[in-house]
Design an enzyme around this catalytic site. Sequence first.
Site, PDB file in Angstrom:
ATOM      1  N   LYS A  87      42.498  44.135  29.327  1.00  0.00           N
ATOM      2  CA  LYS A  87      41.562  43.770  30.405  1.00  0.00           C
ATOM      3  C   LYS A  87      41.946  42.435  31.013  1.00  0.00           C
ATOM      4  CE  LYS A  87      36.512  43.423  31.064  1.00  0.00           C
ATOM      5  NZ  LYS A  87      35.225  43.405  30.332  1.00  0.00           N
ATOM      6  N   SER A 130      32.095  46.669  32.222  1.00  0.00           N
ATOM      7  CA  SER A 130      33.023  46.051  33.129  1.00  0.00           C
ATOM      8  C   SER A 130      34.497  46.335  32.792  1.00  0.00           C
ATOM      9  CB  SER A 130      32.798  44.547  33.168  1.00  0.00           C
ATOM     10  OG  SER A 130      32.935  44.000  31.872  1.00  0.00           O
ATOM     11  N   SER A 148      30.147  46.377  27.784  1.00  0.00           N
ATOM     12  CA  SER A 148      31.293  46.532  28.665  1.00  0.00           C
ATOM     13  C   SER A 148      32.529  47.166  28.070  1.00  0.00           C
ATOM     14  CB  SER A 148      31.685  45.171  29.249  1.00  0.00           C
ATOM     15  OG  SER A 148      30.716  44.771  30.182  1.00  0.00           O
TER      16      SER A 148
END
Lengths: 484, 99, 490
Positions: free
Chosen positions: C78, C153, C177
């Site tokens: 990420k 996210s 997330s």
Amino acid sequence: MAYEGVIGLECHIQLKTRSKMFCDCPAGFGAAPNTNVCPVCLGLPGALPVANRAAIDAALELGLALGSTIRGRSVFARKNYFYPDMPKNYQITQYDQPLCEGGALEVMLEGAARRFELTRIHVEEDTGKSFHPERLGDRRISRVDFNRAGVPLLELVTQPVFRVPAECAAFLTALRRLVRWLEISDGDMEKGQLRCDANVSVHAAGTTALGTKTEIKNLNSIRGVERGVTAELARQQRTLDEGGRIEQATLLYDADHDRLAVMRSKEHAHDYRYFPEPDLPLLEVDAAWIEQARSRLPVLPWAREREFVALGLPWYDAAVLSEHAELAEYALEVMRGSGVKLASNWLMTEVLRVLKERDWTPARWRAQVPAARFRDLLARVADQSLPGPVAKQVFGWMCDGPGEVAELLERHGVRVQSSSAELEPLVRAVLAEHPGPVAQYRAGKTATLGFLVGQVMKKSGGQAVPQVVQTLLKRALDDGSPGA
Amino acid sequence: MTIRREDVERIAELARLEIPEGRIERVAAELSAVLDFVGALSRLELGTEAPPRFAPAGAPLRADEPNGRRLSNHDALAMAPEAEEGFFIVPPIVENLEP
Amino acid sequence: MSAELWRRSASALAAAVRDGAATAEAAVESGWEGPAAVWESTVHAVVHADRGARAAGALAAGETGGRGALQGVPVIVKDNLCTLDYPTTCGSKILAGYHPPYDATVIRRLRAAGAVVTAKGNMDEFAMGSSTEFSAFGPTRNPYDPSRVPGGSSGGPAAAVAYGLAPLGLGSDTGGSVRQPAAFCGVYGLKPTYGRLSRYGLVAFGSSLDQVGIFARHAGDVALAYGVLAGNDRFDATTRPDPAPDVSGWDDGVAGLRFGWPENLWGAGVEAEVVDGLEAAAGWLERAGARRVPLQFLPGEYSVATYYLVATAEASSNLARFDGVRYGFRAATTPDLRALYTRTRSEGFGPEVQRRILLGTYALSAGYYDAYYLTAQRARARIRDEYRNAFRSCDCLLMPASPTLPFRLGEKTDDPLAMYLSDIFTIGANLAGIPGLSVPVGLSRDRLPRAVQLVGPEDGEPVLLRAARAIETRGARAPQEPEFAWPTKG
């Protein structure tokens, strides 16, 4: 209208740990800009703080020395505000639940012992350094250096216990001595290692309600603190006398012009939104850790002062000799076995002069002239086996190289002339050369003896022991010896 | 509405965010809606003691040694929007004015 | 088989590379040549790719001794985890082009185990979102249905693992997330116990809630990655000092394991298909020898409310450092410092980030701290106690990961509250600091991923993984790698 002043001080002590408060960058001074930085103290995304144990040790030592209560669990907090020298735009500090609470600093002021109470001592990190605007091409800009960002600071807050500027100066002097004594900081105000803000208010004499206080910043020296506080007390009194009100404000002191400027700030500028620092656990200090810190405490300066006074020295001497822990220890060692006042005089004049000239620490002095050697020198001065001028010469040699007194005299070919056999001829010669003064002496003007002693001393190249010379001369003059 | 225009202006100031004049009311409404929802918490019985800390206890502090993650001046400034002779450059800092 | 290296589990791939049956470079490029070529232009999971960096990474993997637990395994990371060899932009304009000068601790540990960072994955800006629609670099789409969101996210890594770019992904989980996008993309997503994976190098959002999380297509791969990454880090004072729990027994079965069944949580507001998935998972666990323990649990609204005060408060402070002084975006005209700050931040942060900064600032501001932040912290303690209490009668909880199946792009972007409420089942674990694991349970009637969530006590990762394995094998002892339900291009 008569007024009473009320002053509180907020001091920041920059610690001389090897690394910074929350990261392992070197905490030293003087490096090229932005070379003692890392992701943590630059506030890079993803960086996290980890607390420096030595900084907590220093805080504990200071707190214990001042008799503060140590909190077993204290909380790091974030103080949020924007400024270019703030790498994260929040400072990690302590707010509720600081590490140390209470305590007091003992200060000798005009011969009386005073105690100035503290509110608290806590640990926090320093900011970077920003510089006044300058030109870069056709623009005005400011420069920022983060070497100092993250250096450990101790914030020490006093109760509003000062009434006059002189008390503030005395407090700061004593505080500076203490932090140097404990070796936690060099305490040099010009270098920003000891900083001070003052909170000042006045109220009508005889009343108890406190007036509105203002805060003075940018006090960069002990003299600056005295003068800044003086100026603000005067300003407040003048304002009240003219029928005005004191507004809460932050003022900057300009030492060059001895004046105060009000800092303009927006109404909500000081909402720091403190909250506990989530990146750090509770700071837990247990009894064992506190005992360890306590065991490291040296004999404190005011205790040393009392030792000197107990030996019979005046407070002035005690204070001078208690400037440095090493010096005080050395002095006491020297005084064990020599005249206390003699030792004190030599230390305060000759030794301190050398330290200053050569920029030596007391430790460096001790390495050069061990206590025993100095004691020996002083003993010979005391028993008059070394005349003053010769003693001073020997002292000078001791500063430059090794050797006991006798060795040094030998090496430099200096002989102290103290026997009658050596000195009689000189005495006779002087009496012969100065019939006038001789006659004056015999006529009752005993003061001329000093002149005659001086002449013999000169003839001996300063190597005669004056007391012996004096005795011989007197005998010769009173007896009416040959050569008269 | 829990949050009014003055609140938005005050907190935008603290957060150094510029909310365009035309959006202030809308932002106030959005924030108020969230805060009203959050008001549900007042229905829980929560007591008044200090809340516990969530960072695990017992981690030892750091030893006082330098030179772990130090960056070169070059790396420190590599991402700076403006840098000159080893320093970060910003608009002029006026001494008695909050930026 | 080398053309199909991308299909393999991480553990199988690492074994092949260690044995010399495949090279690290082939392992990494397989995901690019195969599935990325098919999917990436539609899905847009990747936000930074660099062939040269991959090659260098594969080369470096070879220099660690060649015997690493993740030898040659590509990992998608990420974009809020700092990497030396790729930009780290957190899905934000304010960090466009930012290259950190250091690797996050979890990245260093990956590399030390022989893994290769194959790309940076897209995300909601600064991890604030539940759909990966709030990235400054465009949305990511769900490979199972590109008109739908992959969750957020950490939508980028979740989607990339789902379509096969890499067998492992790293994300971050502050309120769900990792777990929610894992559920939406049909992969496993673990949020560890708070303090078990280092946050050093993870760009902070909610410091007391954030954890780095793991994506994989197989339960065993989650255990493998956890073993490599978990453990105390001297650069992160919030990591636990004692050794991390041992998850090597992840395949030991669930005989006697008690799983809590808080049925009151999914009365209204939870889609029928989600409930079907729960019932299926419960059935498989029972078939494998576990016991269902019905219980009542505190409704999630309190968690959401608490979270949106704590997380935004911490975020408002954590994001103050983005000011145009030392790195990142600086507004074009900054005549004075005030303009530097406000223009940089107003232009650099997207609207959702600004909204949360304002909310958090308010919650901490003078006069409101007690009513909001302090109250939220007390509520949090209460929520943690609720979980601790529940774990007195069970070893883990089985509950939804999300109230719905993956929703469509644009469906919730105009309604912040609706978006926040999609985290209603995941947020509790962050507040309590306990581990949570999303477990895929097949596809819905419309071929959308279905998932359940297992939540455990502190250091309950071993239990969660054993339970996940039982669900993975449908309650029967099965071969090492059950078949993964790949998305199909259609």
